[in-house]
Design a protein around this motif. Sequence first.
Motif: not given
Length: 411
Positions: A99-113, A164-176
């Motif tokens: 979603i973050p690659f193809f839509f503007p921020r204001e549409l992120w949640l509606p598209i996700y839902l 492993a997932g927690g370690q990935i998110l701690d090492r690469y914060p935010g969207g990365q």
Amino acid sequence: MRSPLAKKDSENRRYLNILTAEGIPATVFGTLIGGQFLTGYLMYLGASSSQIGLVLAIPTLANVLQIPFASVSHKLHRKWGFVTLASLHRLCWTATGFIPFFFPRELWLPIYLALYTLAFIANATSGMMWTSLVGDMVLPQVRARYMGFRNMLLNAIGSVTLFAGGQILDRYPGGQGYHVLFVIILVMMSLNILMFTTYPNLPLEKSTKTGLASMLRLPLQDRSFMRASIFLSAWLLLQGMVVPLYAFIMLNNLGLSQGRVSAMTIIQTLAMVASFYIWGQLNARYSNKQLLFWTLPIIAASCLSWGLLSVLPVLPVLMLVHVLIGFGVGGFNQLVFNFIIGDTPKSERPMFIAVYSAITGIAGFIGPIVGGWVFEELKGSPAWLQTYGVALILGAVLMTLVWTLARKALR
């Protein structure tokens, strides 16, 4: 020449191996895209607590669709109907990562839902077909022990995945970090869909009734089944007001990192692993309903344990909370599954599954929404109330239900 009994035993072993192998990519997929990672991803997309509660409630509401689907499911090809719908679930949920690659921020949640809702409509209907299919793949005499073993193995894999997932998110914060997770999710989704095709094409025992009304009447007239289902739906409504939001409380109110939250979820999963083995062994000796009753005070005690934050350090309390919820919910889910495929007539099983899922689904939908709304309304209230007050109050209500209505409902 092999005897028919030897051939049947060989086929049953093959079915169990298929179920176990298919569960591995499914577990890695579900762990990285759901649970605390789902909560964190929604917060990254800008969701509030009430919006998170809405998302967490959608899967259970979608279960209501199982009732009309159950009346026509016997006309479908059971294996390929399951493969198609389960694949649609995986594809739509995985697509939320892009979603973050193809839509503007204001549409992120509606598209996700929209994608998430479609995913869980497909999951609800495929889940009913999967439960029916597994009921035929796993012989009754080995069902309790095998499902305990399978759940234990897959949750152990889930623990490693959580870490492993927690370690990935701690090492690469935010969207990365989430971008990395969704690459892994995409690979696991592809493997999982491929392994769906290895399921056997077993004949479905057709219902003795025709038409939605006559098929629906059977579970509705089963007083023991309905008494248990209605009570469990009330229980799940109250439980759903706080338990799905454990990760939100830790991330938002206690300010824990994704790594710390992952550690707590791993503790919960390890408790589940132990519980699957223990409840599975007990289930070989005691009835589903009898053991189901004894999971309830453990779940209630988990909610009550949040109150210990008033006198004890945060981490030991959270460890106790997650051990209790893991052991209680692990047993609850396993025993409910055995209850709806073992204590119901085989030919009418799809409709019994559908009715149970619909009743508990409505309750499961309301619970997280109300819980999310409560936490939203409590902004600005004393910190203790936001952090552990709600869980403490609901824990007291649940424990009261255990020693009043639960005994009669689960006789």
